[in-house]
Design an enzyme around this catalytic site. Structure first.
Site, PDB file in Angstrom:
ATOM      1  N   ARG A   1       0.687  -1.182  -0.123  1.00  0.00           N
ATOM      2  CA  ARG A   1       0.130   0.170   0.092  1.00  0.00           C
ATOM      3  C   ARG A   1       0.715   1.228   0.036  1.00  0.00           C
ATOM      4  NH1 ARG A   1      -3.208  -3.568   1.898  1.00  0.00           N
ATOM      5  NH2 ARG A   1      -1.269  -4.451   2.777  1.00  0.00           N
ATOM      6  N   THR A   2       1.756   1.399   0.918  1.00  0.00           N
ATOM      7  CA  THR A   2       2.603   2.610   1.135  1.00  0.00           C
ATOM      8  C   THR A   2       3.237   3.017  -0.258  1.00  0.00           C
ATOM      9  OG1 THR A   2       2.589   2.121   3.393  1.00  0.00           O
ATOM     10  CG2 THR A   2       4.101   3.870   2.752  1.00  0.00           C
TER      11      THR A   2
ATOM     12  N   ARG B   1      11.343   3.573   3.063  1.00  0.00           N
ATOM     13  CA  ARG B   1      10.769   2.940   4.173  1.00  0.00           C
ATOM     14  C   ARG B   1      12.147   2.185   4.436  1.00  0.00           C
ATOM     15  NH1 ARG B   1       5.604  -0.899   4.699  1.00  0.00           N
ATOM     16  NH2 ARG B   1       4.861   0.898   5.083  1.00  0.00           N
TER      17      ARG B   1
ATOM     18  N   HIS C   1       5.313   6.120  11.331  1.00  0.00           N
ATOM     19  CA  HIS C   1       4.839   5.923  10.026  1.00  0.00           C
ATOM     20  C   HIS C   1       3.838   7.352   9.872  1.00  0.00           C
ATOM     21  CE1 HIS C   1       3.524   4.533   6.216  1.00  0.00           C
ATOM     22  NE2 HIS C   1       3.208   3.110   6.820  1.00  0.00           N
TER      23      HIS C   1
HETATM   24  C1  NCD Z   1       1.794  -0.877   8.224  1.00  0.00           C
HETATM   25  C2  NCD Z   1       3.448  -0.782   8.278  1.00  0.00           C
HETATM   26  O1  NCD Z   1       3.916  -0.976   7.373  1.00  0.00           O
HETATM   27  O2  NCD Z   1       3.847  -0.168   9.414  1.00  0.00           O
HETATM   28  N1  NCD Z   1       1.452  -1.012   6.772  1.00  0.00           N
HETATM   29  C3  NCD Z   1       1.165   0.040   6.077  1.00  0.00           C
HETATM   30  O3  NCD Z   1       2.185   0.953   5.654  1.00  0.00           O
HETATM   31  N2  NCD Z   1       0.070   0.342   5.847  1.00  0.00           N
HETATM   32  C4  NCD Z   1       1.275  -1.667   9.176  1.00  0.00           C
HETATM   33  C5  NCD Z   1       1.668  -3.103   9.308  1.00  0.00           C
HETATM   34  O4  NCD Z   1       2.771  -3.452   8.576  1.00  0.00           O
HETATM   35  O5  NCD Z   1       1.213  -3.932   9.989  1.00  0.00           O
END
Ligand code: NCD
Length: 354
Positions: free
Chosen positions: A85-86, A135, A169
């Site tokens: 998603r991100t 990330r 995040h």
């Molecule tokens: C989250 C993350 O990567 O911190 N996912 C996201 O970016 N939507 C949550 C997760 O991994 O549980």
């Protein structure tokens, strides 16, 4: 230890209020690293831009216009940890604004495996691009990147934190608050609401960043529901205390606190941060999962959220309930990230005026 390590160590020791200044340029948001950087005015501006973008993008002419806004800029997505998603929402957010994107999604294909330092890799990314979205499994890597480019190089391109270790995040928190504000539009917004966060609060960076953002909303109350071992860490709790944000801790079961919540924010157990294999499995988290049988005890206007990916914290049968907001929440991510990028590059007025 290099001279840069030494200098960064000193920077890391600064209080947050000091650090945050390093992430600004001419008094404006430049790097997006920590949720604590965001005040109410900036959030409201980003949400106005988000709504405007959505409206403009509905027509072909509008989409074509949006693609001219940052067509002269290039973005680098450096995702050294898994992401669906991100990554996709950022990549598409860049494309909505006409930015070109490059990516490294696996550090094993970066020159880091040849022994290049993280700092040198980062400087390389900044040689080719105008924005870096990161990330990383290390919680200070986004912070280090922004610090490095702003203070040690003459190419201070903005850095956006797309998830740093088990720490923060912030762009997930931006889209979460957007979702909350939109869902409670007819009920006075997020102000005065009770937000229940459940799951791995200790290592979940989304709930940590979201908690920090609550300082911008009057009368919010938080409930942290998790087994003791996964409870919210002391740093966030003391932040809430300093900002007079009331919170309660539920250690027994989710069911008990469900009727009090306006929003139920579920998260998965972050076992990638286990100190040894199978550590998380030693704790029974089954009383902290949302089941169909719980739906009757939820408030009629409550919303159910999840940053995703989900495992079994939310029964898939719940997806059909009108209070399930997580798929919409996911879509909100792309638009609010596009708005954040437009805001950082200070081109949002063009969008508002279109
Ligand atoms: C989250 C993350 O990567 O911190 N996912 C996201 O970016 N939507 C949550 C997760 O991994 O549980």
């Amino acid at each position: 230890m290099t001279i840069l390590d030494e200098r960064f160590r000193k920077f890391e020791m600064l209080p947050n209020e000091e650090k945050i200044k390093c992430f600004e340029l001419n008094g404006r948001l430049f790097d997006m690293i920590l949720s604590q950087q965001l005040n109410r005015q900036v959030l409201d501006d980003i949400y106005k831009i988000t709504n405007r973008l959505r409206t403009i993008a509905k027509s072909k002419a509008g989409s074509v216009f949006l693609q001219t806004v940052l067509c002269h800029k290039r973005a680098m997505l450096y995702f050294a940890q898994p992401s669906s998603r991100t990554f996709l929402s950022f990549e598409n957010a860049c494309h909505i604004l006409g930015m070109k994107t490059s990516e490294i999604r696996d550090p094993s294909v970066s020159s880091e495996v040849k022994g290049e330092s993280y700092d040198d890799s980062l400087r390389t990314f900044s040689s080719y691009t105008d924005l870096i979205i990161i990330r990383h499994k290390g919680q200070n890597m986004a912070e280090r990147s922004a610090w490095l480019l702003n203070t040690c190089t003459n190419r201070p391109v903005p850095v956006i934190n797309g998830g740093s270790g088990s720490d923060q995040h912030p762009t997930q928190a931006i889209l979460d608050v957007y979702t909350l504000q939109r869902s409670f539009e007819d009920q006075g917004g997020l102000e005065g609401k009770t937000i229940l966060m459940c799951g791995d609060l200790k290592r979940g960076r989304t709930v940590r960043s979201l908690s920090y953002l609550m300082k911008n909303f009057e009368g919010v109350r938080i409930i942290y529901a998790a087994p003791k071992i996964f409870q919210m860490r002391e740093d966030v709790c003391s932040f809430l205390e300093r900002h007079n944000i009331p919170y309660v801790v539920e250690l027994e079961e989710l069911e008990k606190v469900l009727p009090e919540a306006d929003a139920i924010y579920m998260t998965r157990i972050q076992d990638e941060h286990d100190e040894y294999a199978g550590e998380s499995k030693k704790t029974d988290s089954s009383r902290f999962m949302l089941k169909v049988s719980h739906l009757a005890s939820l408030r009629p206007n409550a919303i159910i959220m999840h940053p995703f990916p989900r495992r079994d914290e939310i029964d898939v049968a719940i997806d059909a309930d009108p209070r399930a907001m997580y798929w919409r929440q996911e879509r909100n991510g792309m638009w609010s990230r596009a708005a954040l990028i437009a805001y950082i590059f200070n081109v949002h007025q063009q969008i508002m005026d279109y």
